[in-house]
Design an enzyme around this catalytic site. Structure first.
Site, PDB file in Angstrom:
ATOM      1  N   GLY A  15     -21.203  56.296 -54.446  1.00 52.89           N
ATOM      2  CA  GLY A  15     -21.081  57.448 -55.331  1.00 52.89           C
ATOM      3  C   GLY A  15     -21.061  58.768 -54.586  1.00 52.89           C
ATOM      4  O   GLY A  15     -20.248  58.983 -53.689  1.00 52.89           O
ATOM      5  N   THR A  16     -21.997  59.648 -54.945  1.00 47.64           N
ATOM      6  CA  THR A  16     -21.970  61.021 -54.447  1.00 47.64           C
ATOM      7  C   THR A  16     -22.296  61.155 -52.967  1.00 47.64           C
ATOM      8  O   THR A  16     -22.089  62.218 -52.395  1.00 47.64           O
ATOM      9  CB  THR A  16     -22.930  61.915 -55.253  1.00 47.64           C
ATOM     10  OG1 THR A  16     -24.275  61.461 -55.051  1.00 47.64           O
ATOM     11  CG2 THR A  16     -22.570  61.911 -56.735  1.00 47.64           C
ATOM     12  N   LEU A  17     -22.778  60.090 -52.323  1.00 48.03           N
ATOM     13  CA  LEU A  17     -23.081  60.132 -50.887  1.00 48.03           C
ATOM     14  C   LEU A  17     -21.885  59.754 -50.021  1.00 48.03           C
ATOM     15  O   LEU A  17     -21.966  59.796 -48.790  1.00 48.03           O
ATOM     16  CB  LEU A  17     -24.260  59.203 -50.563  1.00 48.03           C
ATOM     17  CG  LEU A  17     -25.631  59.701 -51.013  1.00 48.03           C
ATOM     18  CD1 LEU A  17     -26.662  58.580 -50.926  1.00 48.03           C
ATOM     19  CD2 LEU A  17     -26.066  60.898 -50.179  1.00 48.03           C
ATOM     20  N   GLU A  84     -32.278  60.282 -53.898  1.00 44.21           N
ATOM     21  CA  GLU A  84     -32.108  59.259 -54.929  1.00 44.21           C
ATOM     22  C   GLU A  84     -33.379  59.009 -55.741  1.00 44.21           C
ATOM     23  O   GLU A  84     -33.380  58.188 -56.659  1.00 44.21           O
ATOM     24  CB  GLU A  84     -31.618  57.951 -54.304  1.00 44.21           C
ATOM     25  CG  GLU A  84     -30.296  58.085 -53.561  1.00 44.21           C
ATOM     26  CD  GLU A  84     -29.102  58.439 -54.433  1.00 44.21           C
ATOM     27  OE1 GLU A  84     -29.264  58.756 -55.628  1.00 44.21           O
ATOM     28  OE2 GLU A  84     -27.968  58.391 -53.928  1.00 44.21           O
TER      29      GLU A  84
END
Length: 148
Positions: A15-17, A84
């Site tokens: 995802g966003t990483l 996270e």
């Protein structure tokens, strides 16, 4: 014995990483080339008004999820855990999962997932998805940012 600062952990990010995505600055790992997919299907949803990507710890349902693999040291892993929310009731948990590279190699990597009981169907905006794309990331809002 390998000093703590040199110990490496493989982390699968979906995802966003990922490279070029909203929280990539937190990812201080070294990318392992190619595209990787979870060996087992897992549900991947965009959740809530912020359109946050959640992979659900429900192997066997959803799709095989595409992502990137990184080698990280202890400090980088701690920064990812913090982002996270590992250890928080509303956060992700980190667990080992098999992922397969486009070269066919299967490796164990850490991945950030949500428990099934954290999912409220009314909060599902899209999914299950096979991949979190730039289009999805354009809808993502960090905590405190106004959703559209």
């Amino acid at each position: 014995m390998v000093p703590e600062q040199q110990a490496r952990t493989l982390v699968f990010v979906f995802g966003t990483l990922k490279s070029g995505f909203p929280n990539f600055a937190v990812n201080r790992g070294r990318r392992v080339g190619g595209v990787y997919r979870t060996v087992q299907p897992h549900p991947l949803y965009l959740m809530g008004e912020r359109c946050v990507p959640w992979m659900i710890d429900a192997p066997g349902s959803g799709q095989c999820v595409a992502g990137e693999l990184y080698e990280v040291n202890a400090a980088a892993l701690a920064a990812m855990d913090e982002l996270e929310g590992v250890g928080r009731a509303d956060g992700y948990h980190r667990k080992a999962l098999q992922v397969q590279g486009d070269d066919g190699a299967v490796v164990m990597a850490q991945v950030y997932m949500k428990h099934t009981q954290q999912v409220t169907q009314g909060d599902v905006r899209e999914g299950p998805l096979a991949e979190y794309t730039a289009e999805h990331a354009a809808r993502y809002r960090k905590r405190g940012e106004q959703a559209y």
